[in-house]
Design a protein around this motif. Sequence first.
Motif, PDB file in Angstrom:
ATOM      1  N   ASP A 141     -91.858 -26.046  62.469  1.00  0.00           N
ATOM      2  CA  ASP A 141     -90.449 -25.745  62.786  1.00  0.00           C
ATOM      3  C   ASP A 141     -89.677 -25.396  61.509  1.00  0.00           C
ATOM      4  OD1 ASP A 141     -90.962 -26.251  65.434  1.00  0.00           O
ATOM      5  OD2 ASP A 141     -90.228 -28.319  65.360  1.00  0.00           O
ATOM      6  N   MET A 142     -89.995 -26.112  60.447  1.00  0.00           N
ATOM      7  CA  MET A 142     -89.301 -25.874  59.161  1.00  0.00           C
ATOM      8  C   MET A 142     -89.583 -24.453  58.644  1.00  0.00           C
ATOM      9  SD  MET A 142     -89.379 -28.187  55.707  1.00  0.00           S
ATOM     10  CE  MET A 142     -91.116 -27.848  55.353  1.00  0.00           C
ATOM     11  N   ARG A 143     -90.860 -24.056  58.744  1.00  0.00           N
ATOM     12  CA  ARG A 143     -91.203 -22.711  58.281  1.00  0.00           C
ATOM     13  C   ARG A 143     -90.508 -21.641  59.134  1.00  0.00           C
ATOM     14  NH1 ARG A 143     -96.270 -25.256  57.532  1.00  0.00           N
ATOM     15  NH2 ARG A 143     -97.019 -24.527  59.586  1.00  0.00           N
ATOM     16  N   GLN A 144     -90.471 -21.874  60.436  1.00  0.00           N
ATOM     17  CA  GLN A 144     -89.819 -20.925  61.344  1.00  0.00           C
ATOM     18  C   GLN A 144     -88.318 -20.844  61.060  1.00  0.00           C
ATOM     19  OE1 GLN A 144     -90.363 -21.791  65.485  1.00  0.00           O
ATOM     20  NE2 GLN A 144     -89.487 -19.846  66.179  1.00  0.00           N
ATOM     21  N   HIS A 145     -87.704 -21.989  60.761  1.00  0.00           N
ATOM     22  CA  HIS A 145     -86.267 -22.018  60.436  1.00  0.00           C
ATOM     23  C   HIS A 145     -85.974 -21.233  59.168  1.00  0.00           C
ATOM     24  CE1 HIS A 145     -82.481 -23.699  58.881  1.00  0.00           C
ATOM     25  NE2 HIS A 145     -82.156 -23.835  60.184  1.00  0.00           N
ATOM     26  N   ARG A 146     -86.825 -21.373  58.171  1.00  0.00           N
ATOM     27  CA  ARG A 146     -86.623 -20.655  56.908  1.00  0.00           C
ATOM     28  C   ARG A 146     -86.716 -19.154  57.133  1.00  0.00           C
ATOM     29  NH1 ARG A 146     -89.620 -23.843  51.985  1.00  0.00           N
ATOM     30  NH2 ARG A 146     -88.634 -22.096  50.902  1.00  0.00           N
ATOM     31  N   THR A 147     -87.536 -18.757  58.089  1.00  0.00           N
ATOM     32  CA  THR A 147     -87.708 -17.330  58.352  1.00  0.00           C
ATOM     33  C   THR A 147     -86.556 -16.757  59.175  1.00  0.00           C
ATOM     34  OG1 THR A 147     -90.114 -17.602  58.299  1.00  0.00           O
ATOM     35  CG2 THR A 147     -89.240 -15.590  59.334  1.00  0.00           C
ATOM     36  N   ASN A 148     -86.086 -17.472  60.181  1.00  0.00           N
ATOM     37  CA  ASN A 148     -85.144 -16.920  61.150  1.00  0.00           C
ATOM     38  C   ASN A 148     -83.687 -17.328  60.948  1.00  0.00           C
ATOM     39  OD1 ASN A 148     -87.342 -15.717  62.437  1.00  0.00           O
ATOM     40  ND2 ASN A 148     -87.678 -17.507  63.754  1.00  0.00           N
ATOM     41  N   ASP A 149     -83.421 -18.556  60.521  1.00  0.00           N
ATOM     42  CA  ASP A 149     -82.047 -19.082  60.557  1.00  0.00           C
ATOM     43  C   ASP A 149     -81.444 -19.415  59.204  1.00  0.00           C
ATOM     44  OD1 ASP A 149     -82.107 -18.965  63.340  1.00  0.00           O
ATOM     45  OD2 ASP A 149     -83.008 -20.962  63.503  1.00  0.00           O
ATOM     46  N   LEU A 150     -82.251 -19.542  58.186  1.00  0.00           N
ATOM     47  CA  LEU A 150     -81.725 -19.976  56.882  1.00  0.00           C
ATOM     48  C   LEU A 150     -80.832 -18.888  56.297  1.00  0.00           C
ATOM     49  CD1 LEU A 150     -81.864 -22.383  54.927  1.00  0.00           C
ATOM     50  CD2 LEU A 150     -83.690 -21.171  53.702  1.00  0.00           C
ATOM     51  N   THR A 151     -79.666 -19.279  55.813  1.00  0.00           N
ATOM     52  CA  THR A 151     -78.664 -18.312  55.328  1.00  0.00           C
ATOM     53  C   THR A 151     -78.656 -18.149  53.820  1.00  0.00           C
ATOM     54  OG1 THR A 151     -77.016 -20.081  55.256  1.00  0.00           O
ATOM     55  CG2 THR A 151     -77.160 -18.771  57.284  1.00  0.00           C
ATOM     56  N   PHE A 152     -79.522 -18.793  53.110  1.00  0.00           N
ATOM     57  CA  PHE A 152     -79.536 -18.671  51.657  1.00  0.00           C
ATOM     58  C   PHE A 152     -80.972 -18.747  51.162  1.00  0.00           C
ATOM     59  CE2 PHE A 152     -79.158 -23.133  52.659  1.00  0.00           C
ATOM     60  CZ  PHE A 152     -80.040 -23.764  51.787  1.00  0.00           C
ATOM     61  N   ARG A 153     -81.178 -18.348  49.914  1.00  0.00           N
ATOM     62  CA  ARG A 153     -82.471 -18.417  49.290  1.00  0.00           C
ATOM     63  C   ARG A 153     -82.326 -19.049  47.909  1.00  0.00           C
ATOM     64  NH1 ARG A 153     -83.560 -17.524  53.709  1.00  0.00           N
ATOM     65  NH2 ARG A 153     -84.894 -15.897  54.633  1.00  0.00           N
ATOM     66  N   GLY A 154     -83.440 -19.500  47.378  1.00  0.00           N
ATOM     67  CA  GLY A 154     -83.417 -20.043  46.030  1.00  0.00           C
ATOM     68  C   GLY A 154     -82.927 -21.467  45.979  1.00  0.00           C
ATOM     69  N   GLY A 155     -82.222 -21.812  44.944  1.00  0.00           N
ATOM     70  CA  GLY A 155     -81.750 -23.179  44.778  1.00  0.00           C
ATOM     71  C   GLY A 155     -82.916 -24.133  44.579  1.00  0.00           C
ATOM     72  N   MET A 156     -82.839 -25.267  45.243  1.00  0.00           N
ATOM     73  CA  MET A 156     -83.882 -26.293  45.109  1.00  0.00           C
ATOM     74  C   MET A 156     -84.864 -26.278  46.281  1.00  0.00           C
ATOM     75  SD  MET A 156     -81.512 -29.423  43.721  1.00  0.00           S
ATOM     76  CE  MET A 156     -82.939 -30.520  43.573  1.00  0.00           C
ATOM     77  N   LEU A 157     -84.896 -25.179  47.064  1.00  0.00           N
ATOM     78  CA  LEU A 157     -85.798 -25.118  48.218  1.00  0.00           C
ATOM     79  C   LEU A 157     -87.256 -25.279  47.823  1.00  0.00           C
ATOM     80  CD1 LEU A 157     -84.276 -22.233  50.382  1.00  0.00           C
ATOM     81  CD2 LEU A 157     -84.465 -24.655  51.000  1.00  0.00           C
ATOM     82  N   SER A 158     -87.603 -24.774  46.663  1.00  0.00           N
ATOM     83  CA  SER A 158     -89.012 -24.847  46.254  1.00  0.00           C
ATOM     84  C   SER A 158     -89.476 -26.257  45.979  1.00  0.00           C
ATOM     85  CB  SER A 158     -89.223 -23.989  44.990  1.00  0.00           C
ATOM     86  OG  SER A 158     -88.386 -24.454  43.937  1.00  0.00           O
ATOM     87  N   SER A 159     -88.518 -27.149  45.712  1.00  0.00           N
ATOM     88  CA  SER A 159     -88.898 -28.549  45.413  1.00  0.00           C
ATOM     89  C   SER A 159     -88.868 -29.454  46.659  1.00  0.00           C
ATOM     90  CB  SER A 159     -87.965 -29.129  44.353  1.00  0.00           C
ATOM     91  OG  SER A 159     -86.637 -29.162  44.814  1.00  0.00           O
ATOM     92  N   VAL A 160     -88.410 -28.879  47.794  1.00  0.00           N
ATOM     93  CA  VAL A 160     -88.354 -29.665  49.037  1.00  0.00           C
ATOM     94  C   VAL A 160     -89.769 -29.796  49.626  1.00  0.00           C
ATOM     95  CG1 VAL A 160     -87.497 -29.730  51.397  1.00  0.00           C
ATOM     96  CG2 VAL A 160     -85.979 -29.025  49.542  1.00  0.00           C
ATOM     97  N   ARG A 161     -90.155 -31.047  49.968  1.00  0.00           N
ATOM     98  CA  ARG A 161     -91.516 -31.270  50.454  1.00  0.00           C
ATOM     99  C   ARG A 161     -91.579 -31.760  51.913  1.00  0.00           C
ATOM    100  NH1 ARG A 161     -92.275 -28.536  46.863  1.00  0.00           N
ATOM    101  NH2 ARG A 161     -93.428 -28.908  44.931  1.00  0.00           N
ATOM    102  N   THR A 162     -90.579 -32.521  52.344  1.00  0.00           N
ATOM    103  CA  THR A 162     -90.611 -33.109  53.685  1.00  0.00           C
ATOM    104  C   THR A 162     -89.529 -32.510  54.565  1.00  0.00           C
ATOM    105  OG1 THR A 162     -89.070 -34.901  53.166  1.00  0.00           O
ATOM    106  CG2 THR A 162     -91.400 -35.280  52.650  1.00  0.00           C
ATOM    107  N   VAL A 163     -89.701 -32.730  55.888  1.00  0.00           N
ATOM    108  CA  VAL A 163     -88.714 -32.229  56.857  1.00  0.00           C
ATOM    109  C   VAL A 163     -87.369 -32.883  56.615  1.00  0.00           C
ATOM    110  CG1 VAL A 163     -88.087 -32.186  59.309  1.00  0.00           C
ATOM    111  CG2 VAL A 163     -90.440 -31.670  58.607  1.00  0.00           C
TER     112      VAL A 163
END
Length: 672
Positions: free
Chosen positions: A240-262
Amino acid sequence: MSKAKKIQLRTDRFPELRGIDDEVEKALQEKQKNRQYKDAGKRVHGSRKEQAMYSKLISSSDLQSIEQDEATAIELVKKDKVFPKVDPQLEKENGTDSGCAFLKVKLRQAFPATPYANTKLAREQYVKMAEAFNTVFNEAVTIEDLKKLLSIATDGQIIPKTDFGMLFGKQLRNLVFVLYGYGNGVGAAKQTLIEARRYSGISKERALPHYNNLKAYYDRIIERQQHCIDSAKQIISEADMRQHRTNDLTFRGGMLSSVRTVEQYVQYVTQVCTRFIGDHQKEFNQKKEEFPNKEFEPDWSWANIKKTAATQSSSKPKMEAVPLAYIKRTGGLLIEEADEKTVIEKLHFKSLTLGNYVKDNEAQEHIRHFVAAIVDLCEVLDINLSINENLAIAFGAFGRGGKAMATYYPTRQLINLTKRNGDGSVAHEWGHFFDHYLNGFALTKPALRSEQYLDLLMDKFGSRRKYLTSSRSSMSGDYFISEMEYNLKNHIPESPLLKSMAGMVAMLRFGYYHIEGTMVSYHQDDIKGKKPTDSFLYYHSKLQGSYWSNIAEMFARSFECYVADKLKEQGRVNNYLVSGSLFGFPVYPQGKERECINKCFDHLIASMKSHLSIKSFAPFTTQRADEYIDINQEGTVNKGVIIGKERKLKLAKIRAKAIIIKQKQALATGSE
């Protein structure tokens, strides 16, 4: 006394011009009919009194008349003469929209001050364009009315269709085009148009659609951010998290790369989107209060703003020439009497012009001291007085206000001295004439030879020019010398005169002494702001501003010093010719540089005499005299004496005795 000569008009070729210049000539002579001292020689166009006459006579249809004298055309065809200023108060009284009046002011400001070139065609196009713009201005009461300017600029009737920006400048072109909706990416022009519309004001009814569009825009942005938060809260797996990042997330970058859990992902997305919602809400609240999203009354406050110069403390020494308190001349040829005839026949000047407010006694003093100054100048330089045959002199006739007490006008080959009895600037202004003389009296831009040769020498350095101007880089002395020697040898015509002039420019600007091929001013010491390749004269002049560091002004100031030193070598003085009151300031040559500059002038004048066959000075009398004139605060003569050599010793003893008597009287008064 000589009478003013009447100019022969070319009415055989231009019969429609009969009467225009005759009327001006008649009016000028009428003003002088009761004066002892009158204008002499060929009338030099462009004096204040003549332009005052022309101001009542000239219209756009008189261009042909003005063009009979190119210098007059160059001086008269300027923005203030052909394009009236916009009066905000009058615009308001005539019912003009505030924003429209504001744009008229901005458009006129952007209109170039002079034609793009010193040609008859350029002046004709300039005047016609100004008239066409002014016609639109007179009829325009709203911003929409000003859109007619685009067709004037591009219809090809005044100038070629695509040349408007090239001939009248990008600033004016951008303003005209943005009025019609073109060039929206041009920031300054677009901002000016927005300001104008803001000053025009907007009703509540007209503002409502703008407000609704703004609100709808921000509602969509905030709604998307809120949807991102809501959908993130429904995530239960990494898929679900991967699908959300593809379809609904409104920003990129920031600290997203360091996020590991839902849990971390949902928390981070909620935090960021909430911040975005707050920022967008704040931005909306700010913009809804701005034009055109709410009602605004028409605003004329822009017309009442008076710009005042900021008063800042400055470490610059105050340098301002002051009128002479006395006139002193020693060792010069005896000048018993001088009038306008003397200036024309003995000094070989082409004309003499007197201002309307120069009285006969002032004219008499001016002429006599000026004749003595020019005689002394040519004698110490050992050049014949005939060198002045293309030069005109005016007293209080051509000034346009300001602090300058003397000015050289290249378009006229004319020196104008103000009504005060001179400030010792004759040598300075004659130096400008000399500079212009060496350029064949060209009317190009720039007109003086020093300016042309500095541009040429700088250009020949090519990409290495940055080492002469940038504060971050510099040239070594040896490399600069090799480059300058190459430029002087290969890019200056094979003429001793022109080579000498280019060498003089190199000395003034860079401290390069071409006679010996050395750098007089090069240094490795840390002097704040001074480049190793700057002369000390240029360095100190630059600290004072662009006027002082202009090469033509440095040439003229250096020429002052040269003349003063030549007089001193012969034990002579003439402070009407050159006062030297500012020589202590380093904007005048000092020390070793001054010595080398003087030698460059020796070399230049010798080359000029040889190349142009200038004869040596021919004295017109064997008698010499000393002279001292006391001047009061009003600029008139209190007392004066001309001393022949045979009376000099006797009067000196009398003065010495008088001084001793005054000292004794002062001591006696003090003891009482």
